[in-house]
Scaffold this motif. Structure first.
Motif, mmCIF file in Angstrom:
data_model
loop_
_atom_site.group_PDB
_atom_site.id
_atom_site.type_symbol
_atom_site.label_atom_id
_atom_site.label_comp_id
_atom_site.label_asym_id
_atom_site.label_seq_id
_atom_site.Cartn_x
_atom_site.Cartn_y
_atom_site.Cartn_z
ATOM 1 N N THR A 232 2.570 4.199 14.795
ATOM 2 C CA THR A 232 1.728 4.637 14.199
ATOM 3 C C THR A 232 0.357 3.537 14.054
ATOM 4 O OG1 THR A 232 2.744 3.907 12.133
ATOM 5 C CG2 THR A 232 3.019 6.093 12.525
ATOM 6 N N THR A 233 -0.554 4.138 13.781
ATOM 7 C CA THR A 233 -1.791 3.244 13.473
ATOM 8 C C THR A 233 -2.152 3.437 11.873
ATOM 9 O OG1 THR A 233 -2.746 3.971 15.316
ATOM 10 C CG2 THR A 233 -4.282 2.683 14.112
ATOM 11 N N GLY A 234 -1.806 2.437 11.017
ATOM 12 C CA GLY A 234 -1.907 2.649 9.647
ATOM 13 C C GLY A 234 -2.723 1.110 9.033
ATOM 14 N N ILE A 235 -2.321 0.730 7.811
ATOM 15 C CA ILE A 235 -3.047 -0.397 7.292
ATOM 16 C C ILE A 235 -1.920 -1.524 7.078
ATOM 17 C CG2 ILE A 235 -4.237 -0.933 5.303
ATOM 18 C CD1 ILE A 235 -4.948 1.784 4.651
ATOM 19 N N GLY A 236 -2.337 -2.669 7.584
ATOM 20 C CA GLY A 236 -1.491 -3.900 6.927
ATOM 21 C C GLY A 236 -2.274 -4.707 6.100
ATOM 22 N N ILE A 237 -1.676 -4.990 4.942
ATOM 23 C CA ILE A 237 -2.309 -5.720 3.947
ATOM 24 C C ILE A 237 -1.662 -7.194 3.712
ATOM 25 C CG2 ILE A 237 -3.097 -3.759 2.919
ATOM 26 C CD1 ILE A 237 -0.948 -4.101 0.639
ATOM 27 N N ASN A 238 -2.278 -8.025 3.182
ATOM 28 C CA ASN A 238 -1.909 -9.305 2.382
ATOM 29 C C ASN A 238 -1.464 -8.828 0.734
ATOM 30 O OD1 ASN A 238 -1.547 -11.650 0.944
ATOM 31 N ND2 ASN A 238 -3.055 -12.700 2.289
ATOM 32 N N LEU A 239 -0.203 -8.501 0.810
ATOM 33 C CA LEU A 239 0.205 -7.828 -0.311
ATOM 34 C C LEU A 239 -0.158 -8.618 -1.753
ATOM 35 C CD1 LEU A 239 1.790 -5.398 -1.058
ATOM 36 C CD2 LEU A 239 3.929 -6.901 -1.300
ATOM 37 N N LYS A 240 -0.036 -10.095 -1.623
ATOM 38 C CA LYS A 240 -0.297 -10.720 -2.773
ATOM 39 C C LYS A 240 -1.706 -10.678 -3.129
ATOM 40 C CE LYS A 240 0.861 -14.998 -3.107
ATOM 41 N NZ LYS A 240 1.669 -16.211 -2.534
ATOM 42 N N ASP B 118 -1.190 3.006 -0.515
ATOM 43 C CA ASP B 118 -0.807 3.441 0.727
ATOM 44 C C ASP B 118 -2.015 4.578 0.885
ATOM 45 O OD1 ASP B 118 0.184 4.948 -1.172
ATOM 46 O OD2 ASP B 118 1.692 6.152 -0.138
ATOM 47 N N SER B 119 -3.271 4.050 1.005
ATOM 48 C CA SER B 119 -4.516 5.099 1.034
ATOM 49 C C SER B 119 -5.561 4.456 1.949
ATOM 50 C CB SER B 119 -4.828 5.312 -0.382
ATOM 51 O OG SER B 119 -6.094 5.739 -0.209
ATOM 52 N N TRP B 120 -6.321 5.308 2.490
ATOM 53 C CA TRP B 120 -7.177 4.946 3.361
ATOM 54 C C TRP B 120 -8.528 4.251 2.527
ATOM 55 C CZ3 TRP B 120 -6.401 3.664 8.004
ATOM 56 C CH2 TRP B 120 -5.618 4.342 8.818
ATOM 57 N N LYS B 121 -8.362 4.711 0.953
ATOM 58 C CA LYS B 121 -9.318 4.254 0.321
ATOM 59 C C LYS B 121 -9.802 2.777 0.197
ATOM 60 C CE LYS B 121 -8.748 7.528 -3.607
ATOM 61 N NZ LYS B 121 -7.676 7.588 -4.870
ATOM 62 N N ALA C 249 -6.094 -4.638 7.279
ATOM 63 C CA ALA C 249 -6.544 -4.528 8.614
ATOM 64 C C ALA C 249 -5.927 -3.041 9.028
ATOM 65 C CB ALA C 249 -5.746 -5.531 9.390
ATOM 66 N N HIS C 250 -6.752 -2.356 9.759
ATOM 67 C CA HIS C 250 -6.441 -1.204 10.403
ATOM 68 C C HIS C 250 -5.789 -1.540 11.712
ATOM 69 C CE1 HIS C 250 -8.065 2.307 12.726
ATOM 70 N NE2 HIS C 250 -7.004 2.774 12.357
ATOM 71 N N GLY C 251 -4.560 -1.119 11.732
ATOM 72 C CA GLY C 251 -3.859 -1.651 13.322
ATOM 73 C C GLY C 251 -2.600 -0.861 13.563
ATOM 74 N N TYR C 252 -1.870 -1.237 14.756
ATOM 75 C CA TYR C 252 -1.075 -0.666 15.215
ATOM 76 C C TYR C 252 0.199 -1.068 14.336
ATOM 77 C CZ TYR C 252 -3.858 0.656 19.281
ATOM 78 O OH TYR C 252 -4.401 0.961 20.176
ATOM 79 N N SER C 253 1.365 -0.133 13.913
ATOM 80 C CA SER C 253 2.344 -0.664 13.377
ATOM 81 C C SER C 253 3.173 -1.706 13.751
ATOM 82 C CB SER C 253 3.330 0.474 13.002
ATOM 83 O OG SER C 253 3.593 0.901 14.405
ATOM 84 N N ASN D 152 4.245 -19.626 5.073
ATOM 85 C CA ASN D 152 2.848 -20.135 4.509
ATOM 86 C C ASN D 152 2.417 -19.176 3.139
ATOM 87 O OD1 ASN D 152 2.243 -17.607 5.498
ATOM 88 N ND2 ASN D 152 0.683 -18.181 6.961
ATOM 89 N N GLY D 153 3.376 -18.876 2.565
ATOM 90 C CA GLY D 153 3.273 -17.884 1.465
ATOM 91 C C GLY D 153 2.382 -16.530 1.455
ATOM 92 N N VAL D 154 2.206 -16.217 2.675
ATOM 93 C CA VAL D 154 1.501 -14.942 2.998
ATOM 94 C C VAL D 154 2.591 -13.604 3.296
ATOM 95 C CG1 VAL D 154 -0.046 -13.623 4.547
ATOM 96 C CG2 VAL D 154 -0.248 -16.044 3.930
ATOM 97 N N GLU D 155 2.469 -12.474 2.420
ATOM 98 C CA GLU D 155 3.449 -11.706 2.640
ATOM 99 C C GLU D 155 2.574 -10.370 3.084
ATOM 100 O OE1 GLU D 155 6.306 -8.895 -0.284
ATOM 101 O OE2 GLU D 155 5.528 -10.602 -0.974
ATOM 102 N N VAL D 156 2.832 -10.021 4.365
ATOM 103 C CA VAL D 156 2.155 -8.883 5.007
ATOM 104 C C VAL D 156 2.877 -7.721 4.783
ATOM 105 C CG1 VAL D 156 1.308 -7.879 7.188
ATOM 106 C CG2 VAL D 156 1.106 -10.309 6.828
ATOM 107 N N ALA D 157 2.317 -6.695 4.539
ATOM 108 C CA ALA D 157 3.193 -5.169 4.344
ATOM 109 C C ALA D 157 2.347 -4.275 5.159
ATOM 110 C CB ALA D 157 3.088 -4.962 2.894
ATOM 111 N N TYR D 158 3.236 -3.232 5.875
ATOM 112 C CA TYR D 158 2.526 -2.266 6.620
ATOM 113 C C TYR D 158 2.572 -1.205 6.064
ATOM 114 C CZ TYR D 158 1.749 1.149 10.167
ATOM 115 O OH TYR D 158 1.209 2.216 10.861
ATOM 116 N N LEU D 159 1.676 -0.189 5.740
ATOM 117 C CA LEU D 159 1.386 0.992 4.861
ATOM 118 C C LEU D 159 1.106 2.337 5.856
ATOM 119 C CD1 LEU D 159 -0.207 -0.702 1.811
ATOM 120 C CD2 LEU D 159 2.229 -0.099 2.066
ATOM 121 N N VAL D 160 1.728 3.332 5.720
ATOM 122 C CA VAL D 160 1.110 4.479 6.264
ATOM 123 C C VAL D 160 0.284 5.369 5.168
ATOM 124 C CG1 VAL D 160 1.935 6.533 7.302
ATOM 125 C CG2 VAL D 160 3.175 4.640 7.599
#
Lengths: 301, 366
Positions: free
Chosen positions: B134-142, B155-158, B237-241, B256-264
């Protein structure tokens, strides 16, 4: 009778013919292909444009020429703006190269004999690393958590990171860095050949150093300066890699637009028309330079 | 004279030998996406078949498409995205119909996916599905939680298209894909509009949605966000799952303390399928069939999914996929997420050109 005995191909013609043949095969012929594609129509096929020659029967040849691509380029301000954007970037980059490169070339040309070669080597050395890797290295330097920002923050000069990467500033840094050697080398070659006794003569006649530079050195170095400036200006006009890697969304240049037309739109005819127009725009400064050189040669003789 | 004849004979024999040797050493040229295969897949295939594989990679459908349209690419097997790319290629007669008698593992392929694909490839004649995502959103959660607070649903395009929210995140960095198909579909989903309508009015509406948040976007790119998300240089980031999950893995490795999450996004996200296809001018179609058949073996495709973090199209392989991958909702999504998926529609060439030119305007703010 004597005329008939002359060989058809003389040695002189042969020698002159070789570069002409080279230019015809590797410059003129490809350009004619581009020109041909630029007046065809795009279709969904392999290759993605229609043949100009549609039909050939009973001695009647049907050719279809599509000028729509050129008309679209004239009508749609996007392409004109991209051209202006490219000219702006190329002109400013050339200016920065002149301001930065002239003192460098001057310093190397006037350095003691044993220092010149090492200094020149320092200019050429970066070429030993791939161009792409050097541009990538700038990403590491300029990004928000990059070396430059970390250094500035450690020194206490700034509190929050400067946003440089993905801005026009990063594009100029990348271009000036990459093209500076192309400006410095021809200028150095001119400056190092200059007859220094001319400066002595000027000094004897009471000319101050600054005036010596403006009245003697600068005019004599103009051919090198022009050659260097062209070597920067012309390739930067069509530059694609540096703005793509370092630039942000605001950088509109003709190279990127050509990429979009060719790859995203599969519109080879329009991309070819853009390429043809870019070539024509680039020939203009070249003609100006030729004109200048000729005048210079006439003045010398 | 005798000697001369002997030399000639030896020469002929030697020539014949070289010819037969080159006939035995079969070659296969594969052109696939970067980071889209397991480390030992090729060597296993070579050991099994003796076919020498030349494996090249690309990172955008456009680059593949340009090579295929120019013709005589020299590749025997390619991996385009079904919509809109393989769809167009099939209509341009670029692909060879598959010889199913050479594909003994064909039954392993997911019937639902094949059914979906028959809309672009009637009778599933030309392409076989490989992986999907899918193509969704990746975020730096913290960092995103720090800026927006804990209560904000993420989990929103907002996060990208609501100018007020995006403005808060912009200094931390937002990236969008450099692809009008993907971005306009996302913009339409955010507004609840029809993403399959390519009329000028509809495209202008999508362009307006993107323009409203454009100054908050740091860059438009299709792969750069992987590194930047992992390093903490980017927040959204708008990107591929799979790419975003790779960023998550890289951040974990780097510790490095970065926590990336993928959201649909709950408003809808594009689901896509990459397929395998044989160009009509491929030099070695038999070897290409062998490689497709090899990739349809469950014990071959499951390790690839484990390695690249994408769901494969092989229903027989699911049980062999690692639990961590199989149970990751970003890779094998639960039904309620699947209900939110939207599929792209292929625009006509004319619509596509209008869309791309509009896209260049939107990106550059012209």
């Amino acid at each position: 009778m004597k005329l008939l005995q002359r060989p058809v191909v003389t040695g002189r013609a042969l020698i002159i013919g070789v570069p002409w043949l080279w230019l015809s095969i590797f410059f003129l012929l490809p350009f004619l292909f581009v020109l041909k594609i630029s007046i065809s129509e795009p279709i969904l096929a392999q290759p993605p444009y229609m043949d100009l020659l549609r039909e050939f029967s009973d001695g009647l040849m049907t050719i279809k020429i599509n000028l729509g691509n050129y008309l679209l380029l004239l009508e749609d301000p996007l392409y004109f703006n991209a051209l202006l954007g490219s000219i702006e970037v190329a002109a400013l980059s050339t200016l920065f190269c002149v301001l930065l490169g002239y003192p460098m070339a001057y310093a190397i040309a006037r350095a003691p004999d044993h220092m010149r070669l090492p200094l020149l080597m320092l200019i050429i050395l970066p070429f030993w690393t791939s161009f792409l890797i050097r541009v990538y290295a700038w990403i590491g330097i300029l990004k928000n958590n990059g070396l430059l920002n970390q250094a500035l923050m450690w020194l206490g000069i700034i509190d929050s990171p400067l946003e440089i990467l993905h801005t026009p500033v990063a594009v100029y840094i990348g271009i000036v860095y990459s093209y500076l050697p192309f400006f410095v080398l021809p200028l150095y070659a001119t400056l190092v050949r200059m007859d220094l006794t001319l400066l002595e003569a000027a000094a004897d006649l009471g000319c101050r150093p600054w005036k010596q530079f403006v009245l003697v050195t600068l005019p004599l170095s103009l051919p090198g300066l022009m050659a260097g400036a062209m070597l920067v200006f012309i390739p930067v006009m069509g530059e694609f890699v540096i703005p793509d890697l370092l630039g942000g969304p605001n950088t509109l240049m003709i190279g990127k637009l050509m990429w979009t037309e060719f790859f995203s739109n599969k519109d080879w005819p329009l991309a070819s028309a853009l390429a043809a127009i870019l070539l024509i725009v680039l020939i203009i400064p070249f003609v100006i330079m030729r004109h200048y050189e000729q005048r210079n040669e006439e003045a010398n003789s | 004279m005798k000697n001369g004849k002997f030399a000639l004979k030896t020469l002929t024999a030697a020539l014949a030998l070289t010819c037969s040797v080159s006939a035995i050493a079969e070659e296969l040229h594969v052109y696939n996406w970067s980071d889209y295969i397991a480390e030992d897949t090729i060597s296993r295939f070579q050991a099994q078949t003796g076919i020498k594989v030349t494996y090249d990679v690309y990172d955008s459908n456009e680059v593949l498409e340009a090579k295929l349209l120019a013709g005589r690419s020299g590749y025997d097997l390619v991996f385009p995205t079904a919509l809109p790319f393989a769809d167009r290629h099939i209509r341009a007669n670029i692909y060879q119909p598959l010889d199913k008698s050479q594909l003994s593992n064909y039954d392993n392929i997911d019937k639902g996916l094949l059914n979906n694909l028959s809309a672009v490839d009637a009778g599933n004649q030309h392409v076989v599905p490989y992986m999907w995502g899918t193509t969704g959103i990746g975020i730096n959660l913290k960092k995103v939680k720090e800026i927006l607070g804990d209560d904000m649903p993420l989990d929103s395009w907002k996060l990208i298209f609501d100018p007020k929210i995006a403005a808060k995140l912009s200094s931390c960095g937002i990236s969008l894909m450099d692809d009008p198909n993907e971005v306009f579909a996302a913009a339409h989903a955010y507004k609840g509009e029809d993403h399959t309508d390519f009329s000028k009015k509809s495209l202008d509406a999508a362009a307006k949605t993107v323009t409203a948040t454009r100054t908050n976007i740091r860059y438009f790119h299709g792969s750069q966000y992987i590194n930047d998300l992992a390093n903490g240089d980017l927040c959204v980031a708008h990107g591929y799952s799979g790419d975003i999950l790779q960023a998550r893995a890289r951040a974990e490795e780097a510790n490095n303390g970065v926590e990336v999450a993928y959201l649909v996004p709950s408003e809808g996200a594009v689901v896509w399928t990459d397929v395998m296809a044989i160009p009509a001018d491929a030099p070695n179609k038999d070897a290409a069939h062998k490689f497709i058949n090899f990739l349809m073996q469950p014990d071959v495709i499951a390790p690839i999914s484990n390695y690249v973090a994408y769901a494969n199209a092989n229903s027989a392989a699911t049980e062999l996929v690692d639990d961590a991958i199989k149970n990751d909702p970003g890779i094998y999504p639960p039904q309620q997420t699947r209900d939110k998926f939207i599929t792209l529609k292929t625009a006509t060439d004319k619509e596509n050109r209008a869309m791309t030119r509009l896209w260049t305007r939107v990106k550059t703010g012209q």
